[in-house]
Design a protein around this motif. Structure first.
Motif, PDB file in Angstrom:
ATOM      1  N   SER A  75      54.985  22.782  51.380  1.00 44.55           N
ATOM      2  CA  SER A  75      55.387  24.125  51.824  1.00 44.55           C
ATOM      3  C   SER A  75      54.349  24.648  52.802  1.00 44.55           C
ATOM      4  O   SER A  75      53.253  24.093  52.916  1.00 44.55           O
ATOM      5  CB  SER A  75      55.517  25.084  50.637  1.00 44.55           C
ATOM      6  OG  SER A  75      54.249  25.315  50.070  1.00 44.55           O
ATOM      7  N   ARG A  88      53.763  31.234  58.723  1.00 39.11           N
ATOM      8  CA  ARG A  88      54.961  30.405  58.572  1.00 39.11           C
ATOM      9  C   ARG A  88      54.906  29.274  59.594  1.00 39.11           C
ATOM     10  O   ARG A  88      54.762  29.515  60.787  1.00 39.11           O
ATOM     11  CB  ARG A  88      56.224  31.229  58.812  1.00 39.11           C
ATOM     12  CG  ARG A  88      56.438  32.308  57.793  1.00 39.11           C
ATOM     13  CD  ARG A  88      57.696  33.085  58.109  1.00 39.11           C
ATOM     14  NE  ARG A  88      57.856  34.189  57.173  1.00 39.11           N
ATOM     15  CZ  ARG A  88      58.849  35.052  57.220  1.00 39.11           C
ATOM     16  NH1 ARG A  88      59.770  34.959  58.160  1.00 39.11           N
ATOM     17  NH2 ARG A  88      58.925  36.017  56.329  1.00 39.11           N
ATOM     18  N   ARG A 135      62.931  22.036  46.731  1.00 38.43           N
ATOM     19  CA  ARG A 135      63.394  21.286  47.907  1.00 38.43           C
ATOM     20  C   ARG A 135      63.480  19.796  47.614  1.00 38.43           C
ATOM     21  O   ARG A 135      64.442  19.137  48.018  1.00 38.43           O
ATOM     22  CB  ARG A 135      62.457  21.554  49.084  1.00 38.43           C
ATOM     23  CG  ARG A 135      62.604  22.961  49.626  1.00 38.43           C
ATOM     24  CD  ARG A 135      61.555  23.277  50.662  1.00 38.43           C
ATOM     25  NE  ARG A 135      61.769  24.601  51.225  1.00 38.43           N
ATOM     26  CZ  ARG A 135      60.815  25.359  51.719  1.00 38.43           C
ATOM     27  NH1 ARG A 135      59.557  24.933  51.734  1.00 38.43           N
ATOM     28  NH2 ARG A 135      61.104  26.546  52.207  1.00 38.43           N
ATOM     29  N   SER A 195      69.467  20.956  56.004  1.00 37.75           N
ATOM     30  CA  SER A 195      70.099  21.166  57.303  1.00 37.75           C
ATOM     31  C   SER A 195      70.958  19.951  57.641  1.00 37.75           C
ATOM     32  O   SER A 195      70.881  18.904  56.964  1.00 37.75           O
ATOM     33  CB  SER A 195      69.031  21.348  58.379  1.00 37.75           C
ATOM     34  OG  SER A 195      68.307  20.130  58.553  1.00 37.75           O
ATOM     35  N   ARG A 226      56.745  22.896  56.056  1.00 40.11           N
ATOM     36  CA  ARG A 226      57.841  22.968  55.084  1.00 40.11           C
ATOM     37  C   ARG A 226      58.659  21.687  55.232  1.00 40.11           C
ATOM     38  O   ARG A 226      59.679  21.651  55.896  1.00 40.11           O
ATOM     39  CB  ARG A 226      58.703  24.209  55.332  1.00 40.11           C
ATOM     40  CG  ARG A 226      57.972  25.509  55.120  1.00 40.11           C
ATOM     41  CD  ARG A 226      58.901  26.712  55.224  1.00 40.11           C
ATOM     42  NE  ARG A 226      59.672  26.784  56.452  1.00 40.11           N
ATOM     43  CZ  ARG A 226      59.274  27.402  57.571  1.00 40.11           C
ATOM     44  NH1 ARG A 226      58.099  27.982  57.638  1.00 40.11           N
ATOM     45  NH2 ARG A 226      60.058  27.422  58.627  1.00 40.11           N
ATOM     46  N   ARG A 227      58.171  20.632  54.600  1.00 35.70           N
ATOM     47  CA  ARG A 227      58.736  19.314  54.848  1.00 35.70           C
ATOM     48  C   ARG A 227      58.738  18.466  53.589  1.00 35.70           C
ATOM     49  O   ARG A 227      58.045  18.771  52.625  1.00 35.70           O
ATOM     50  CB  ARG A 227      57.928  18.596  55.922  1.00 35.70           C
ATOM     51  CG  ARG A 227      56.566  18.135  55.418  1.00 35.70           C
ATOM     52  CD  ARG A 227      55.664  17.632  56.534  1.00 35.70           C
ATOM     53  NE  ARG A 227      54.475  16.990  56.024  1.00 35.70           N
ATOM     54  CZ  ARG A 227      53.395  17.608  55.552  1.00 35.70           C
ATOM     55  NH1 ARG A 227      53.349  18.919  55.512  1.00 35.70           N
ATOM     56  NH2 ARG A 227      52.355  16.918  55.121  1.00 35.70           N
ATOM     57  N   GLU A 279      68.041  24.668  51.123  1.00 35.57           N
ATOM     58  CA  GLU A 279      69.242  23.953  51.552  1.00 35.57           C
ATOM     59  C   GLU A 279      68.896  22.938  52.629  1.00 35.57           C
ATOM     60  O   GLU A 279      68.053  23.181  53.484  1.00 35.57           O
ATOM     61  CB  GLU A 279      70.302  24.925  52.104  1.00 35.57           C
ATOM     62  CG  GLU A 279      70.850  25.890  51.088  1.00 35.57           C
ATOM     63  CD  GLU A 279      69.967  27.126  50.902  1.00 35.57           C
ATOM     64  OE1 GLU A 279      69.143  27.429  51.788  1.00 35.57           O
ATOM     65  OE2 GLU A 279      70.080  27.763  49.847  1.00 35.57           O
ATOM     66  N   ILE A 283      57.071  25.652  60.252  1.00 32.99           N
ATOM     67  CA  ILE A 283      58.161  24.778  59.815  1.00 32.99           C
ATOM     68  C   ILE A 283      57.694  23.345  59.558  1.00 32.99           C
ATOM     69  O   ILE A 283      58.192  22.681  58.647  1.00 32.99           O
ATOM     70  CB  ILE A 283      59.346  24.806  60.793  1.00 32.99           C
ATOM     71  CG1 ILE A 283      60.551  24.124  60.152  1.00 32.99           C
ATOM     72  CG2 ILE A 283      58.964  24.192  62.132  1.00 32.99           C
ATOM     73  CD1 ILE A 283      61.865  24.366  60.846  1.00 32.99           C
ATOM     74  N   PHE A 306      62.561  22.292  56.457  1.00 33.85           N
ATOM     75  CA  PHE A 306      63.336  23.366  55.847  1.00 33.85           C
ATOM     76  C   PHE A 306      63.047  24.692  56.528  1.00 33.85           C
ATOM     77  O   PHE A 306      61.923  24.956  56.955  1.00 33.85           O
ATOM     78  CB  PHE A 306      62.985  23.492  54.352  1.00 33.85           C
ATOM     79  CG  PHE A 306      63.436  22.303  53.549  1.00 33.85           C
ATOM     80  CD1 PHE A 306      64.665  22.314  52.915  1.00 33.85           C
ATOM     81  CD2 PHE A 306      62.648  21.175  53.448  1.00 33.85           C
ATOM     82  CE1 PHE A 306      65.092  21.215  52.183  1.00 33.85           C
ATOM     83  CE2 PHE A 306      63.054  20.074  52.717  1.00 33.85           C
ATOM     84  CZ  PHE A 306      64.281  20.102  52.088  1.00 33.85           C
ATOM     85  N   ASP A 307      64.072  25.544  56.583  1.00 35.02           N
ATOM     86  CA  ASP A 307      63.892  26.904  57.069  1.00 35.02           C
ATOM     87  C   ASP A 307      63.071  27.682  56.054  1.00 35.02           C
ATOM     88  O   ASP A 307      63.045  27.357  54.856  1.00 35.02           O
ATOM     89  CB  ASP A 307      65.244  27.594  57.268  1.00 35.02           C
ATOM     90  CG  ASP A 307      66.014  27.032  58.455  1.00 35.02           C
ATOM     91  OD1 ASP A 307      65.365  26.521  59.404  1.00 35.02           O
ATOM     92  OD2 ASP A 307      67.252  27.099  58.440  1.00 35.02           O
ATOM     93  N   TRP A 308      62.429  28.734  56.515  1.00 39.10           N
ATOM     94  CA  TRP A 308      61.579  29.552  55.666  1.00 39.10           C
ATOM     95  C   TRP A 308      62.379  30.150  54.509  1.00 39.10           C
ATOM     96  O   TRP A 308      63.462  30.706  54.706  1.00 39.10           O
ATOM     97  CB  TRP A 308      60.924  30.665  56.481  1.00 39.10           C
ATOM     98  CG  TRP A 308      59.960  31.461  55.672  1.00 39.10           C
ATOM     99  CD1 TRP A 308      58.674  31.129  55.370  1.00 39.10           C
ATOM    100  CD2 TRP A 308      60.207  32.703  55.025  1.00 39.10           C
ATOM    101  NE1 TRP A 308      58.100  32.089  54.573  1.00 39.10           N
ATOM    102  CE2 TRP A 308      59.027  33.072  54.350  1.00 39.10           C
ATOM    103  CE3 TRP A 308      61.317  33.543  54.948  1.00 39.10           C
ATOM    104  CZ2 TRP A 308      58.921  34.239  53.618  1.00 39.10           C
ATOM    105  CZ3 TRP A 308      61.213  34.708  54.219  1.00 39.10           C
ATOM    106  CH2 TRP A 308      60.015  35.044  53.558  1.00 39.10           C
ATOM    107  N   LYS A 361      64.081  28.747  52.247  1.00 44.54           N
ATOM    108  CA  LYS A 361      65.337  28.047  51.940  1.00 44.54           C
ATOM    109  C   LYS A 361      65.063  26.679  51.332  1.00 44.54           C
ATOM    110  O   LYS A 361      64.066  26.029  51.643  1.00 44.54           O
ATOM    111  CB  LYS A 361      66.175  27.841  53.211  1.00 44.54           C
ATOM    112  CG  LYS A 361      66.449  29.086  54.001  1.00 44.54           C
ATOM    113  CD  LYS A 361      67.517  29.910  53.354  1.00 44.54           C
ATOM    114  CE  LYS A 361      67.826  31.104  54.254  1.00 44.54           C
ATOM    115  NZ  LYS A 361      68.685  32.044  53.663  1.00 44.54           N
TER     116      LYS A 361
END
Length: 104
Positions: free
Chosen positions: A40, A93, A56, A12, A98-99, A10, A95, A4-6, A8
Protein backbone atom coordinates in the motif's frame (compact mmCIF):
# COMPACT_ATOMS: atom_id res chain seq x y z
CA UNK A 1 2.54 -6.23 -10.97
CA UNK A 2 -0.99 -4.99 -10.70
CA UNK A 3 -1.97 -1.60 -9.32
CA UNK A 4 -4.98 -0.25 -7.42
CA UNK A 5 -6.81 3.06 -7.20
CA UNK A 6 -6.61 4.87 -3.88
CA UNK A 7 -8.89 3.37 -1.24
CA UNK A 8 -10.06 0.59 -3.58
CA UNK A 9 -9.58 -3.15 -3.64
CA UNK A 10 -11.38 -3.78 -6.94
CA UNK A 11 -9.36 -5.09 -9.86
CA UNK A 12 -9.04 -2.81 -12.87
CA UNK A 13 -9.38 -4.10 -16.42
CA UNK A 14 -5.59 -4.02 -16.72
CA UNK A 15 -5.27 -5.89 -13.43
CA UNK A 16 -7.64 -8.61 -14.62
CA UNK A 17 -5.77 -8.90 -17.92
CA UNK A 18 -2.48 -9.30 -16.05
CA UNK A 19 -3.97 -11.94 -13.75
CA UNK A 20 -5.40 -13.78 -16.78
CA UNK A 21 -1.87 -13.96 -18.24
CA UNK A 22 -0.46 -15.07 -14.88
CA UNK A 23 -3.06 -17.85 -14.59
CA UNK A 24 -2.20 -19.12 -18.08
CA UNK A 25 1.56 -18.95 -17.47
CA UNK A 26 1.25 -20.55 -14.04
CA UNK A 27 -0.79 -23.47 -15.41
CA UNK A 28 1.81 -24.05 -18.14
CA UNK A 29 4.81 -23.67 -15.82
CA UNK A 30 4.28 -26.72 -13.64
CA UNK A 31 5.20 -24.61 -10.60
CA UNK A 32 3.53 -25.43 -7.30
CA UNK A 33 3.35 -22.02 -5.61
CA UNK A 34 2.28 -18.51 -6.57
CA UNK A 35 3.06 -15.63 -4.18
CA UNK A 36 1.07 -12.40 -4.08
CA UNK A 37 2.96 -9.72 -2.14
CA UNK A 38 0.55 -6.85 -1.62
CA UNK A 39 1.67 -3.31 -0.81
CA UNK A 40 0.00 0.00 0.00
CA UNK A 41 1.04 3.61 -0.15
CA UNK A 42 1.59 5.72 2.98
CA UNK A 43 -1.59 7.80 2.75
CA UNK A 44 -3.37 6.19 5.71
CA UNK A 45 -2.48 4.68 9.06
CA UNK A 46 -0.14 1.71 8.98
CA UNK A 47 -2.87 -0.55 10.42
CA UNK A 48 -5.39 0.46 7.75
CA UNK A 49 -2.75 0.14 5.03
CA UNK A 50 -1.84 -3.37 6.14
CA UNK A 51 -5.52 -4.39 6.15
CA UNK A 52 -6.06 -2.87 2.70
CA UNK A 53 -3.04 -4.66 1.29
CA UNK A 54 -4.40 -7.97 2.63
CA UNK A 55 -7.86 -7.26 1.15
CA UNK A 56 -6.34 -6.49 -2.26
CA UNK A 57 -4.34 -9.73 -2.19
CA UNK A 58 -7.45 -11.69 -1.23
CA UNK A 59 -9.37 -10.16 -4.16
CA UNK A 60 -6.54 -11.05 -6.56
CA UNK A 61 -6.31 -14.58 -5.12
CA UNK A 62 -10.06 -15.10 -5.53
CA UNK A 63 -9.79 -13.98 -9.15
CA UNK A 64 -6.95 -16.41 -9.80
CA UNK A 65 -8.94 -19.19 -8.14
CA UNK A 66 -11.83 -18.41 -10.50
CA UNK A 67 -9.35 -19.02 -13.34
CA UNK A 68 -8.56 -22.51 -12.07
CA UNK A 69 -5.62 -22.02 -9.71
CA UNK A 70 -6.03 -24.07 -6.54
CA UNK A 71 -6.27 -22.02 -3.34
CA UNK A 72 -3.46 -24.09 -1.82
CA UNK A 73 -1.15 -22.90 -4.63
CA UNK A 74 -1.58 -19.22 -3.71
CA UNK A 75 0.37 -17.63 -0.87
CA UNK A 76 -0.61 -14.15 0.29
CA UNK A 77 1.92 -11.79 1.85
CA UNK A 78 0.41 -8.51 3.12
CA UNK A 79 3.24 -5.99 3.29
CA UNK A 80 1.29 -2.79 3.92
CA UNK A 81 3.29 0.40 3.55
CA UNK A 82 6.70 -1.25 3.99
CA UNK A 83 8.94 -1.81 0.95
CA UNK A 84 7.84 1.19 -1.11
CA UNK A 85 8.57 1.11 -4.83
CA UNK A 86 8.56 4.93 -4.87
CA UNK A 87 9.80 6.40 -1.60
CA UNK A 88 7.34 8.96 -0.21
CA UNK A 89 6.59 10.79 3.00
CA UNK A 90 3.67 9.79 5.20
CA UNK A 91 0.33 10.86 3.78
CA UNK A 92 1.42 10.80 0.12
CA UNK A 93 -0.74 8.89 -2.36
CA UNK A 94 1.39 6.98 -4.88
CA UNK A 95 -0.26 4.45 -7.22
CA UNK A 96 2.98 2.55 -7.82
CA UNK A 97 3.08 1.72 -4.10
CA UNK A 98 -0.50 0.38 -4.19
CA UNK A 99 0.48 -2.81 -5.95
CA UNK A 100 0.72 -6.56 -5.87
CA UNK A 101 3.99 -8.18 -6.89
CA UNK A 102 3.39 -11.65 -8.32
CA UNK A 103 6.00 -14.41 -8.27
CA UNK A 104 6.05 -18.11 -9.04
Amino acid sequence: MIFFDWGKSELSGDGKATLDRIATEFAASGKAQLTLSSHSDRSGSSIVNLAMSRKRAEVAAAYLESKGIAPAAIRIVAVGEADQLIQTDDGVREIQNRRIDIQF
